[in-house]
Design a protein around this motif. Structure first.
Motif, short mmCIF file in Angstrom:
data_model
loop_
_atom_site.label_atom_id
_atom_site.label_comp_id
_atom_site.label_asym_id
_atom_site.label_seq_id
_atom_site.Cartn_x
_atom_site.Cartn_y
_atom_site.Cartn_z
N GLN A 98 0.84 -1.18 0.00
CA GLN A 98 0.00 0.00 0.00
C GLN A 98 0.88 1.24 0.00
O GLN A 98 2.02 1.20 0.44
N ALA A 99 0.34 2.33 -0.50
CA ALA A 99 1.12 3.57 -0.61
C ALA A 99 1.70 3.95 0.75
O ALA A 99 0.99 4.01 1.75
N GLY A 100 3.01 4.16 0.78
CA GLY A 100 3.69 4.51 2.01
C GLY A 100 4.03 3.34 2.90
O GLY A 100 4.71 3.51 3.91
N GLY A 101 3.58 2.13 2.53
CA GLY A 101 3.84 0.95 3.33
C GLY A 101 4.96 0.11 2.76
O GLY A 101 5.74 0.56 1.90
N LEU A 102 5.05 -1.14 3.23
CA LEU A 102 6.11 -2.03 2.78
C LEU A 102 5.97 -2.36 1.30
O LEU A 102 4.86 -2.55 0.79
N SER A 103 7.10 -2.49 0.65
CA SER A 103 7.12 -2.96 -0.73
C SER A 103 6.78 -4.44 -0.77
O SER A 103 7.04 -5.18 0.19
N GLY A 104 6.22 -4.89 -1.88
CA GLY A 104 5.97 -6.31 -2.06
C GLY A 104 7.20 -7.08 -2.46
O GLY A 104 7.13 -8.31 -2.66
N TYR A 105 8.32 -6.42 -2.55
CA TYR A 105 9.59 -7.04 -2.93
C TYR A 105 10.67 -6.57 -1.96
O TYR A 105 10.45 -5.62 -1.19
N PRO A 106 11.83 -7.21 -1.95
CA PRO A 106 12.92 -6.68 -1.12
C PRO A 106 13.17 -5.21 -1.44
O PRO A 106 13.06 -4.79 -2.59
N SER A 107 13.48 -4.44 -0.43
CA SER A 107 13.66 -3.00 -0.62
C SER A 107 14.81 -2.52 0.25
O SER A 107 14.77 -2.61 1.48
N ARG A 108 15.84 -1.97 -0.38
CA ARG A 108 17.03 -1.51 0.34
C ARG A 108 16.69 -0.38 1.31
O ARG A 108 17.35 -0.24 2.34
N SER A 109 15.68 0.41 0.99
CA SER A 109 15.33 1.52 1.87
C SER A 109 14.58 1.06 3.12
O SER A 109 14.49 1.79 4.10
#
Length: 616
Positions: A98-109
């Motif tokens: 969801q916008a502003g939430g966790l990515s559905g994939y690995p995320s370096r940030s």
């Protein structure tokens, strides 16, 4: 002990907590993780089947390896939800995708435990090769590099390029974990799938493909037995050489509806009723998606012409080709996750007298631009590309937005690109594309509901006129690319309320630019192009260049997506942020007109476009 077991997942604040757990508690923790996955993914949508299948494997990985000191790279990345839960992101998991939430994939940030944020398949082994080389050069002998790749990911050519390098360096330890569930979206195809089936039968003592390439081989391992998987990984680490650990799992494990689903094991879902796995009553499941319209239209055309064949890269159902495959199975080819091969194989089919239709996600065709250019277009072959999920796709984020195709492919000589605005035009343009025999064609469709028909009031030199202000002077020409015709018409209404005369045109075939467009632009004070691809190098840019030779040179305002990696969010909200909804189009138009000499109307509502726009 009972109270501790009841809240195990809540107590797991990071990989150290996973390693500290007693082994007898792991089955209970796996149950809790599956319960969270079913509850939250069924509520919000996401990748369900892949993550249910890697629960015990991910637990074993975090018990044997100490992330982030040891590097874990997940190929494709859509099976990293369990990894997120075990690395301190439980509280944020409710906002997944969801916008502003966790990515559905690995995320370096998001986390130091996410080394790469890949979501295109077959890349993890190359990342691992480079990371292992970097560790060697830096003298970091104590850091393990582990790449987790599915059997579907191994169908991609890039994975084999990496295996070729990894196996040739016995002094450089990289552990390749093959998550073998016999599927990517659908059952895995090709000779590799056959070889893995042989190995699953217990051929670990025999010479196999991986040992020939220079790897040690450990397996097959029951990937749903954490203790067995953990032991295999520890043995692999102790070898200090390239090792393949062959882990056998069940996609959708532990959730009956996913295990019973014969299509893709509930690979990627929208909102579901968790008890049944069926679409939730409140979920927006369009009865007529763009994908389904294409699938039916192609099957109908194939029934009329025996020379039409179809090619896809492990996306038979997601691109709608399953409809044709059911009726004409011998004329539909799924080549695995191998977009480059798909395109050049289609070139061979065209050379052999057939008309191939290559159906891919727009974001994945990026990987085969050279093949489109040199293997298809250079030979002027009649191949039709249909790019699903073109433009803003929504919650899958930066790597899945199909926003690069127009700019990348605008330079391909002889390639004609169409963008249908509604279902009726999609059927019409597809028929025109497969009737073309002098070169390649391409259609792009979004991830959305097809919606109602937007009828043209006239067709002029191949252009569809969707609206014109007959009683007003022609102030503004809006050139709408594909599904942006709907907000363009709404913007026209807003502009007419301000006393402006507006024409809305749909070029149908958007590239190369129809030469009737520059002439039409000269009849208006301002031409506004709107597209859901990047502004730089797309349809608007091409029109600007075409107008350079026109006298007088028309003023053109180019609206589109910024040259940036867009985050995940809804298609509607991301389009609005980029100024591609009706209010944004109207504001940008009024602002541009207000800057013209002699402007006599108020443009106090015009605000700077979020994504930017330029007028030439």
């Amino acid at each position: 002990m009972t109270r501790q077991a009841a809240g195990l997942l809540a107590s797991v604040t990071g990989p150290e907590a996973v390693r500290a757990l007693a082994s007898e508690l792991l089955p209970r923790l796996a149950e809790e993780i599956r319960a969270v996955l079913v509850e939250r993914v069924c509520a919000a949508g996401g990748h369900l089947g892949p993550n249910l299948g890697v629960v015990e494997l991910t637990l074993a990985l975090h018990r044997v390896f100490g992330s982030p000191q040891d590097v874990l790279v997940f190929d494709t990345g859509h099976q990293a939800y369990v990894h997120k839960l075990l690395t301190g992101r439980q509280k944020d998991f409710a906002q997944l995708r969801q916008a502003g939430g966790l990515s559905g994939y690995p995320s370096r940030s998001e986390s130091v435990h996410d080394v790469v944020e890949n979501s295109h398949a077959s890349t993890a082994l190359s990342y691992a090769d480079g990371l292992a080389k970097a560790h060697e050069l830096a003298g970091a002998q104590d850091r393990a590099v582990v790449a987790v790749i599915g059997d579907g990911g191994l169908t991609g050519g890039m994975a084999w390029e990496a295996l070729n390098n990894l196996g040739a360096a016995p002094e450089r330890p990289v552990i390749v974990v093959i998550n073998d569930n016999g599927r990517s979206y659908a059952p895995t195809t090709g000779a590799l799938a056959t070889h893995l089936r042989v190995l699953r039968g217990g051929a670990q003592a025999r010479r196999n493909l991986f040992t020939v390439l220079g790897f040690a081989y450990v397996g097959p391992v029951n990937g749903h037995n954490t203790s067995e998987t953990e032991g295999a990984l520890r043995r692999a680490r102790a070898m200090r050489r390239p090792v393949v650990v062959h882990v056998v799992t069940v996609k959708g494990k532990g959730y009956g509806p996913a295990e019973r689903d014969g299509v893709d094991c509930l690979h990627a879902v929208s909102a579901l009723e968790p008890t049944t796995g069926q679409p939730a009553a409140s979920a927006d499941f369009p009865a007529l998606s763009w994908t389904s319209v294409f699938g039916r239209a192609l099957a109908d055309l194939a029934s009329q012409r025996e020379d039409i064949v179809a090619v896809t890269a492990a996306m038979l159902n997601p691109t709608g080709l399953h409809v044709m495959a059911k009726r004409f199975p011998e004329r539909v080819f799924d080549v695995g996750i191998a977009e480059q091969h798909a395109v050049t194989s289609a070139a061979g089919l065209a050379m052999g007298g057939f008309h191939p239709v290559v159906a891919l996600y727009a974001t994945f065709l990026n990987r085969a631009v050279d093949q489109v250019l040199m293997d298809v277009a250079l030979h002027r072959l009649a191949v039709t590309f249909v790019l699903d999920r073109a433009g803003i796709t929504g919650p899958d984020g930066a790597s899945h937005h199909g926003m690069w195709d127009l700019a990348l492919l605008a330079t391909v000589p002889g390639l004609r690109i169409a963008a249908p605005r509604d279902a009726a035009l999609l059927r019409e343009l597809l028929a025109e594309a497969v009737a073309t025999d002098e070169g390649p064609t391409m259609l792009r469709i979004p991830k959305a509901q097809a919606g109602g028909e937007l009828a043209a009031v006239a067709r002029m030199d191949g252009l569809d006129i969707l609206h014109r202000s007959l009683r007003r002077p022609p102030d503004v020409l809006i050139v709408a690319v594909g599904p942006l015709a709907a907000p363009a018409l709404e913007a026209a209404a807003r502009l007419e309320e301000r006393g402006l005369g507006v024409t809305v045109v749909d070029p149908r075939w958007v590239l190369p630019v129809n030469q009737a467009l520059p002439a039409l632009a000269t009849r208006h004070r301002l031409t506004v192009t709107i597209e859901d691809g990047i502004r730089a190098g797309g349809v608007g840019t091409a029109l600007v260049q075409s107008c350079q030779d026109t006298v007088p040179v028309p003023r053109v305002l180019v609206l589109g997506l910024p040259r940036a990696f867009l985050p995940h969010g809804s298609r509607q909200s991301l389009a609005a942020q980029a100024g591609l909804d009706a209010p944004g189009i109207a504001r940008a138009t009024l602002s541009a007109l207000a800057k013209q000499p002699g402007a006599s109307f108020s443009a106090h509502h015009a605000n700077p476009l979020h994504a930017g726009g330029n007028t030439t």
